[in-house]
Design a protein around this motif. Structure first.
Motif, short mmCIF file in Angstrom:
data_model
loop_
_atom_site.label_atom_id
_atom_site.label_comp_id
_atom_site.label_asym_id
_atom_site.label_seq_id
_atom_site.Cartn_x
_atom_site.Cartn_y
_atom_site.Cartn_z
N ASN A 17 0.82 -1.21 0.00
CA ASN A 17 0.00 0.00 0.00
C ASN A 17 0.86 1.26 0.00
OD1 ASN A 17 -2.86 1.20 0.51
ND2 ASN A 17 -1.59 2.15 2.06
N ASN A 18 1.92 1.27 0.79
CA ASN A 18 2.77 2.46 0.89
C ASN A 18 3.54 2.71 -0.40
OD1 ASN A 18 1.94 2.82 3.54
ND2 ASN A 18 3.68 1.69 4.39
N GLU A 19 3.97 1.63 -1.07
CA GLU A 19 4.80 1.82 -2.26
C GLU A 19 3.98 2.02 -3.52
OE1 GLU A 19 8.37 -0.57 -4.60
OE2 GLU A 19 8.19 -0.63 -2.44
N LEU A 20 2.87 1.29 -3.67
CA LEU A 20 2.11 1.33 -4.92
C LEU A 20 0.85 2.17 -4.87
CD1 LEU A 20 2.43 -2.43 -5.95
CD2 LEU A 20 3.93 -0.52 -6.57
N GLN A 21 0.37 2.44 -3.64
CA GLN A 21 -0.85 3.23 -3.47
C GLN A 21 -1.96 2.77 -4.42
OE1 GLN A 21 -1.65 5.82 -1.25
NE2 GLN A 21 0.19 5.02 -0.23
N PRO A 22 -2.42 1.51 -4.28
CA PRO A 22 -3.48 1.02 -5.18
C PRO A 22 -4.77 1.81 -5.02
CG PRO A 22 -3.15 -0.49 -3.33
CD PRO A 22 -2.04 0.51 -3.27
N ARG A 23 -5.50 1.95 -6.13
CA ARG A 23 -6.76 2.68 -6.09
C ARG A 23 -7.79 1.95 -5.25
NH1 ARG A 23 -9.09 4.17 -11.83
NH2 ARG A 23 -7.05 5.21 -11.84
N HIS A 24 -7.79 0.63 -5.35
CA HIS A 24 -8.74 -0.17 -4.57
C HIS A 24 -8.06 -1.46 -4.10
CE1 HIS A 24 -12.29 2.23 -5.50
NE2 HIS A 24 -11.90 2.26 -6.77
N TRP A 25 -8.52 -1.93 -2.96
CA TRP A 25 -8.17 -3.26 -2.46
C TRP A 25 -9.41 -4.13 -2.56
CZ3 TRP A 25 -3.54 -5.23 -0.92
CH2 TRP A 25 -2.50 -4.33 -0.65
N LEU A 26 -9.27 -5.32 -3.16
CA LEU A 26 -10.39 -6.25 -3.28
C LEU A 26 -9.98 -7.60 -2.67
CD1 LEU A 26 -13.23 -6.95 -4.35
CD2 LEU A 26 -12.15 -7.59 -6.53
N LEU A 27 -10.66 -7.98 -1.61
CA LEU A 27 -10.36 -9.24 -0.93
C LEU A 27 -11.65 -10.03 -0.74
CD1 LEU A 27 -7.99 -7.85 1.84
CD2 LEU A 27 -7.30 -9.25 -0.09
N PRO A 28 -11.56 -11.36 -0.74
CA PRO A 28 -12.76 -12.17 -0.50
C PRO A 28 -13.20 -12.10 0.95
CG PRO A 28 -10.84 -13.59 -0.68
CD PRO A 28 -10.37 -12.20 -1.01
N ASP A 29 -14.49 -11.95 1.17
CA ASP A 29 -15.02 -11.87 2.54
C ASP A 29 -15.39 -13.28 3.00
OD1 ASP A 29 -15.89 -11.04 4.95
OD2 ASP A 29 -17.36 -9.61 4.22
N SER A 30 -14.39 -14.05 3.37
CA SER A 30 -14.60 -15.42 3.85
C SER A 30 -13.67 -15.67 5.01
CB SER A 30 -14.35 -16.44 2.74
OG SER A 30 -13.00 -16.39 2.32
N ARG A 31 -13.95 -16.70 5.80
CA ARG A 31 -13.15 -16.99 6.98
C ARG A 31 -11.72 -17.33 6.64
NH1 ARG A 31 -17.19 -20.67 10.81
NH2 ARG A 31 -18.76 -19.04 11.16
N PRO A 35 -15.92 2.24 -1.69
CA PRO A 35 -14.75 2.64 -0.89
C PRO A 35 -13.48 2.08 -1.51
CG PRO A 35 -15.77 0.75 0.12
CD PRO A 35 -16.58 1.06 -1.11
N ARG A 36 -12.38 2.38 -0.87
CA ARG A 36 -11.09 1.90 -1.36
C ARG A 36 -10.89 0.41 -1.06
NH1 ARG A 36 -5.59 2.89 0.82
NH2 ARG A 36 -4.12 2.58 -0.89
N LEU A 37 -11.46 -0.05 0.02
CA LEU A 37 -11.28 -1.43 0.46
C LEU A 37 -12.61 -2.16 0.38
CD1 LEU A 37 -9.55 -3.68 1.70
CD2 LEU A 37 -9.90 -2.63 3.94
N VAL A 38 -12.66 -3.23 -0.42
CA VAL A 38 -13.89 -3.98 -0.65
C VAL A 38 -13.66 -5.44 -0.28
CG1 VAL A 38 -15.58 -4.75 -2.36
CG2 VAL A 38 -14.63 -2.44 -2.50
N LEU A 39 -14.54 -5.97 0.57
CA LEU A 39 -14.52 -7.40 0.92
C LEU A 39 -15.74 -8.03 0.27
CD1 LEU A 39 -13.56 -7.13 4.70
CD2 LEU A 39 -12.08 -7.17 2.69
#
Length: 246
Positions: free
Chosen positions: A8-22, A68-72
């Motif tokens: 995040n600090n080096e690339l500053q992505p526009r969005h983070w997309l992660l799966p919302d699972s355990r 938002p920037r961070l999506v689960l």
């Protein structure tokens, strides 16, 4: 987490997309949001026109909010499988960031006192009954073998062992990988308590007792004498005097 923050600090992505699972990233995404001081959109099932729709109210309601920037995201947020091909490219971080990432170091096995392990969780149990006469030998042999101590109800009632060491339906049900019973005849309640043990070894003078019948391996003889012989063999093996105790 440090790796994600480094990205995040080096690339500053526009969005983070992660799966919302355990197991797929739900917890990681929430921790990332806390580290970045950003509130993620969770349980998202649709992303469209800079809006996201996620499930709320125990899954009975939909909540719409700006993207938002961070999506689960939930699995149904993914596009259907098609003929479109996508390319995945590796991301290279600068060397100074990579050096600050933690490394796992194996420090080897950690010594654990078998008597501190709860009886119900112990994998190797040396259990004594009314056939034991030399309880000091019993305790020293258990320590030498690295076994957690157990006992029959008779041994507990006679005051040889504390109540929390009683094995059986009237004591503690155990699931040890190896249960070594010395001088225990095998009352019904005791056999019920060891029903889930993987391997049961019985040392007893009575070849017809129920514990011997239940055991996967039996040694017929005086329990004290056999424990003393077993202790000698273990000590000799550790001293390198024996190649194989068995």
């Amino acid at each position: 987490m440090l790796a994600l923050r480094a990205v995040n600090n080096e690339l500053q992505p526009r969005h983070w997309l992660l799966p919302d699972s355990r197991s797929g990233g739900g917890e990681l995404g929430r921790r990332l949001g806390a580290a970045l001081h950003e509130r993620p959109a969770t349980r998202v099932w649709q992303v469209k026109d800079n809006l996201v729709i996620g499930r709320a109210g125990a899954g009975r309601q939909d909540l719409q909010q700006p993207l938002p920037r961070l999506v689960l995201a939930l699995p149904e947020c993914a596009e259907p499988v098609g003929e479109t091909r996508h390319e995945v490219l590796p991301v290279t971080l600068s060397g100074n960031i990579a050096r600050h990432l933690p490394r796992i170091e194996d420090l080897g096995p950690v010594a654990v006192d078998p008597m501190q392990i709860p009886l119900a969780e112990a994998e190797f149990i040396l259990s004594g009954g009314n056939g034991i006469r030399d309880w000091d030998l019993f305790h020293s042999t258990a320590a030498l073998l690295g076994a957690t101590e157990g006992a029959s109800r008779v041994a507990v009632d006679d005051g040889h062992m504390p109540r929390n060491r009683q094995v059986g339906a009237t004591g503690t049900w155990v699931t040890a990988r190896v249960y070594l019973a010395v001088g225990i005849s095998g009352a019904v309640q005791h056999l019920q308590g060891i029903a889930s043990c993987d391997k049961v070894i019985a040392i007893n003078t009575n070849p017809g007792c129920d514990m011997v019948k239940r055991a996967d391996l039996s040694v017929i003889g005086n329990g004290d004498a056999i424990l003393a012989a077993l202790a000698r063999l273990v000590e000799q093996q550790r001293a390198g005097e024996l190649q194989d105790v068995a």
